[in-house]
Design a protein around this motif. Structure first.
Motif, PDB file in Angstrom:
ATOM      1  N   TYR A   1       0.844  -1.201   0.000  1.00 13.84           N
ATOM      2  CA  TYR A   1       0.000   0.000   0.000  1.00 13.84           C
ATOM      3  C   TYR A   1       0.882   1.256   0.000  1.00 13.84           C
ATOM      4  O   TYR A   1       0.676   2.184  -0.783  1.00 13.84           O
ATOM      5  N   LEU A   2       1.874   1.278   0.884  1.00 14.69           N
ATOM      6  CA  LEU A   2       2.746   2.451   0.998  1.00 14.69           C
ATOM      7  C   LEU A   2       3.578   2.672  -0.263  1.00 14.69           C
ATOM      8  O   LEU A   2       3.827   3.816  -0.663  1.00 14.69           O
ATOM      9  N   VAL A   3       3.989   1.601  -0.902  1.00 14.02           N
ATOM     10  CA  VAL A   3       4.794   1.713  -2.118  1.00 14.02           C
ATOM     11  C   VAL A   3       3.913   2.063  -3.320  1.00 14.02           C
ATOM     12  O   VAL A   3       4.198   3.010  -4.062  1.00 14.02           O
ATOM     13  N   GLU A   4       2.861   1.325  -3.499  1.00 18.47           N
ATOM     14  CA  GLU A   4       2.058   1.460  -4.711  1.00 18.47           C
ATOM     15  C   GLU A   4       1.032   2.599  -4.658  1.00 18.47           C
ATOM     16  O   GLU A   4       0.790   3.249  -5.670  1.00 18.47           O
ATOM     17  N   LYS A   5       0.447   2.837  -3.507  1.00 16.71           N
ATOM     18  CA  LYS A   5      -0.582   3.873  -3.408  1.00 16.71           C
ATOM     19  C   LYS A   5      -0.025   5.212  -2.921  1.00 16.71           C
ATOM     20  O   LYS A   5      -0.515   6.260  -3.301  1.00 16.71           O
ATOM     21  N   CYS A   6       0.972   5.152  -2.078  1.00 11.44           N
ATOM     22  CA  CYS A   6       1.530   6.389  -1.514  1.00 11.44           C
ATOM     23  C   CYS A   6       2.837   6.802  -2.180  1.00 11.44           C
ATOM     24  O   CYS A   6       3.355   7.881  -1.911  1.00 11.44           O
ATOM     25  N   GLY A   7       3.398   5.918  -3.009  1.00  7.04           N
ATOM     26  CA  GLY A   7       4.610   6.257  -3.757  1.00  7.04           C
ATOM     27  C   GLY A   7       5.895   6.277  -2.957  1.00  7.04           C
ATOM     28  O   GLY A   7       6.870   6.902  -3.374  1.00  7.04           O
ATOM     29  N   LEU A   8       5.934   5.572  -1.827  1.00  4.28           N
ATOM     30  CA  LEU A   8       7.177   5.538  -1.048  1.00  4.28           C
ATOM     31  C   LEU A   8       8.252   4.733  -1.790  1.00  4.28           C
ATOM     32  O   LEU A   8       7.965   3.707  -2.388  1.00  4.28           O
ATOM     33  N   ASP A   9       9.469   5.210  -1.705  1.00  2.00           N
ATOM     34  CA  ASP A   9      10.617   4.544  -2.319  1.00  2.00           C
ATOM     35  C   ASP A   9      11.108   3.447  -1.375  1.00  2.00           C
ATOM     36  O   ASP A   9      11.391   3.716  -0.196  1.00  2.00           O
ATOM     37  N   VAL A  10      11.220   2.222  -1.876  1.00  3.42           N
ATOM     38  CA  VAL A  10      11.648   1.104  -1.025  1.00  3.42           C
ATOM     39  C   VAL A  10      13.087   1.258  -0.536  1.00  3.42           C
ATOM     40  O   VAL A  10      13.486   0.574   0.405  1.00  3.42           O
ATOM     41  N   ASN A  11      13.850   2.162  -1.135  1.00  3.59           N
ATOM     42  CA  ASN A  11      15.241   2.372  -0.733  1.00  3.59           C
ATOM     43  C   ASN A  11      15.421   3.528   0.245  1.00  3.59           C
ATOM     44  O   ASN A  11      16.552   3.859   0.598  1.00  3.59           O
ATOM     45  N   THR A  12      14.339   4.125   0.692  1.00  2.07           N
ATOM     46  CA  THR A  12      14.432   5.215   1.649  1.00  2.07           C
ATOM     47  C   THR A  12      14.902   4.668   2.997  1.00  2.07           C
ATOM     48  O   THR A  12      14.454   3.612   3.433  1.00  2.07           O
ATOM     49  N   LEU A  13      15.804   5.399   3.613  1.00  2.00           N
ATOM     50  CA  LEU A  13      16.323   5.003   4.929  1.00  2.00           C
ATOM     51  C   LEU A  13      15.558   5.725   6.030  1.00  2.00           C
ATOM     52  O   LEU A  13      15.168   6.885   5.863  1.00  2.00           O
ATOM     53  N   ASP A  14      15.371   5.048   7.164  1.00  2.00           N
ATOM     54  CA  ASP A  14      14.733   5.711   8.301  1.00  2.00           C
ATOM     55  C   ASP A  14      15.771   6.556   9.044  1.00  2.00           C
ATOM     56  O   ASP A  14      16.929   6.652   8.627  1.00  2.00           O
ATOM     57  N   GLU A  15      15.363   7.165  10.151  1.00  2.06           N
ATOM     58  CA  GLU A  15      16.273   8.055  10.892  1.00  2.06           C
ATOM     59  C   GLU A  15      17.471   7.318  11.474  1.00  2.06           C
ATOM     60  O   GLU A  15      18.458   7.931  11.865  1.00  2.06           O
ATOM     61  N   ASN A  16      17.420   5.995  11.521  1.00  4.82           N
ATOM     62  CA  ASN A  16      18.552   5.195  11.997  1.00  4.82           C
ATOM     63  C   ASN A  16      19.338   4.578  10.839  1.00  4.82           C
ATOM     64  O   ASN A  16      20.139   3.675  11.049  1.00  4.82           O
ATOM     65  N   SER A  17      19.059   5.032   9.636  1.00  2.00           N
ATOM     66  CA  SER A  17      19.699   4.590   8.385  1.00  2.00           C
ATOM     67  C   SER A  17      19.348   3.152   8.022  1.00  2.00           C
ATOM     68  O   SER A  17      20.097   2.481   7.321  1.00  2.00           O
ATOM     69  N   TYR A  18      18.222   2.684   8.498  1.00  2.00           N
ATOM     70  CA  TYR A  18      17.756   1.326   8.220  1.00  2.00           C
ATOM     71  C   TYR A  18      16.837   1.357   7.003  1.00  2.00           C
ATOM     72  O   TYR A  18      15.973   2.224   6.899  1.00  2.00           O
ATOM     73  N   SER A  19      17.003   0.418   6.095  1.00  2.00           N
ATOM     74  CA  SER A  19      16.146   0.350   4.914  1.00  2.00           C
ATOM     75  C   SER A  19      15.083  -0.732   5.097  1.00  2.00           C
ATOM     76  O   SER A  19      15.190  -1.579   5.991  1.00  2.00           O
ATOM     77  N   THR A  20      14.099  -0.718   4.229  1.00  2.00           N
ATOM     78  CA  THR A  20      13.078  -1.772   4.261  1.00  2.00           C
ATOM     79  C   THR A  20      13.713  -3.125   3.974  1.00  2.00           C
ATOM     80  O   THR A  20      13.280  -4.142   4.523  1.00  2.00           O
ATOM     81  N   LEU A  21      14.749  -3.152   3.132  1.00  2.00           N
ATOM     82  CA  LEU A  21      15.423  -4.415   2.839  1.00  2.00           C
ATOM     83  C   LEU A  21      16.151  -4.942   4.068  1.00  2.00           C
ATOM     84  O   LEU A  21      16.155  -6.147   4.327  1.00  2.00           O
ATOM     85  N   HIS A  22      16.770  -4.049   4.840  1.00  2.00           N
ATOM     86  CA  HIS A  22      17.407  -4.468   6.096  1.00  2.00           C
ATOM     87  C   HIS A  22      16.357  -5.084   7.021  1.00  2.00           C
ATOM     88  O   HIS A  22      16.577  -6.134   7.620  1.00  2.00           O
ATOM     89  N   ALA A  23      15.197  -4.411   7.126  1.00  2.00           N
ATOM     90  CA  ALA A  23      14.135  -4.873   8.031  1.00  2.00           C
ATOM     91  C   ALA A  23      13.592  -6.234   7.599  1.00  2.00           C
ATOM     92  O   ALA A  23      13.479  -7.152   8.411  1.00  2.00           O
ATOM     93  N   ALA A  24      13.256  -6.375   6.330  1.00  2.00           N
ATOM     94  CA  ALA A  24      12.711  -7.645   5.833  1.00  2.00           C
ATOM     95  C   ALA A  24      13.742  -8.765   5.970  1.00  2.00           C
ATOM     96  O   ALA A  24      13.405  -9.896   6.322  1.00  2.00           O
ATOM     97  N   THR A  25      15.001  -8.451   5.724  1.00  2.00           N
ATOM     98  CA  THR A  25      16.070  -9.447   5.834  1.00  2.00           C
ATOM     99  C   THR A  25      16.267  -9.871   7.282  1.00  2.00           C
ATOM    100  O   THR A  25      16.339 -11.065   7.590  1.00  2.00           O
ATOM    101  N   SER A  26      16.350  -8.906   8.164  1.00  2.00           N
ATOM    102  CA  SER A  26      16.612  -9.173   9.574  1.00  2.00           C
ATOM    103  C   SER A  26      15.565 -10.094  10.194  1.00  2.00           C
ATOM    104  O   SER A  26      15.896 -10.917  11.043  1.00  2.00           O
ATOM    105  N   TYR A  27      14.327  -9.971   9.738  1.00  3.96           N
ATOM    106  CA  TYR A  27      13.257 -10.795  10.291  1.00  3.96           C
ATOM    107  C   TYR A  27      12.885 -11.967   9.368  1.00  3.96           C
ATOM    108  O   TYR A  27      11.859 -12.607   9.551  1.00  3.96           O
ATOM    109  N   SER A  28      13.736 -12.221   8.383  1.00  2.00           N
ATOM    110  CA  SER A  28      13.591 -13.387   7.485  1.00  2.00           C
ATOM    111  C   SER A  28      12.253 -13.434   6.750  1.00  2.00           C
ATOM    112  O   SER A  28      11.670 -14.498   6.583  1.00  2.00           O
TER     113      SER A  28
END
Length: 183
Positions: free
Chosen positions: A25-52
């Motif tokens: 929803y956030l990517v497709e409807k709101c246009g968020l970039d999946v490579n955006t880093l949060d305030e701790n420099s964490y990406s969505t890929l880091h998050a998805a990877t870390s939790y398998s």
């Protein structure tokens, strides 16, 4: 079912929870970039990877996720892989197993140092460079038997005295020695 637009979960929390619907929803409807880093420099890929969350990781990659994106520690998602299948998925999509973080460690070397995730270690051994073991710099007697060893000992002792990082000087020494061998 469409994700509730009033849901205030951000993309990084949603990715860490494996909430595919919210992330989509956030990517497709709101246009968020999946490579955006949060305030701790964490990406969505880091998050998805870390939790398998491999299903979510595949989606993020399809949406342009950079498998070699780095955080402030210069660590890619491969550094936080806790599952062999997730590590394999990253590597199959171009993750660099020889990438070095801010401490100069590869993902494999960091896992070995932290004594974590043996199955991921075994997989990374099959695809990446062999871990580098540094000599014990507290006992330089064996090192000092060669010119290069004396230079390494001097660099390490100087760095210890100054409280500086010896990596740059060690790289220069290795490069100089390798270039000399190739002539």
């Amino acid at each position: 079912m469409v994700s509730d637009p009033t849901n205030d979960k951000n993309i990084w929390l949603s990715a860490s929870e494996g909430d595919m619907e919210r992330v989509a929803y956030l990517v497709e409807k709101c246009g968020l970039d999946v490579n955006t880093l949060d305030e701790n420099s964490y990406s969505t890929l880091h998050a998805a990877t870390s939790y398998s969350h491999s299903h979510l990781l595949r989606y993020l990659i399809e949406k342009g996720g950079n498998v070699n994106i780095v955080d402030d520690d210069h660590e890619t998602p491969l550094f936080v892989a806790e599952d062999e299948d997730v590590a394999r998925l990253l590597v199959e999509h171009g993750a660099d197993a020889s990438h070095r973080n801010a401490e100069g460690l590869t993902p494999l070397e960091k896992l070995i140092q932290d004594d974590e995730h043996e199955e991921v270690q075994e997989y990374l051994k099959s695809v990446g460079p062999a871990p580098v073991s540094m000599p014990n710099t507290n006992d330089n007697t064996a090192l000092e038997d060669t010119e290069t060893g004396r230079e390494i000992a001097e660099i390490m002792e100087q760095a210890q005295r100054d409280g500086t990082d010896p990596d740059e000087r060690l790289r220069e020494l290795v490069t100089r020695n390798l270039m000399g061998q190739q002539q």
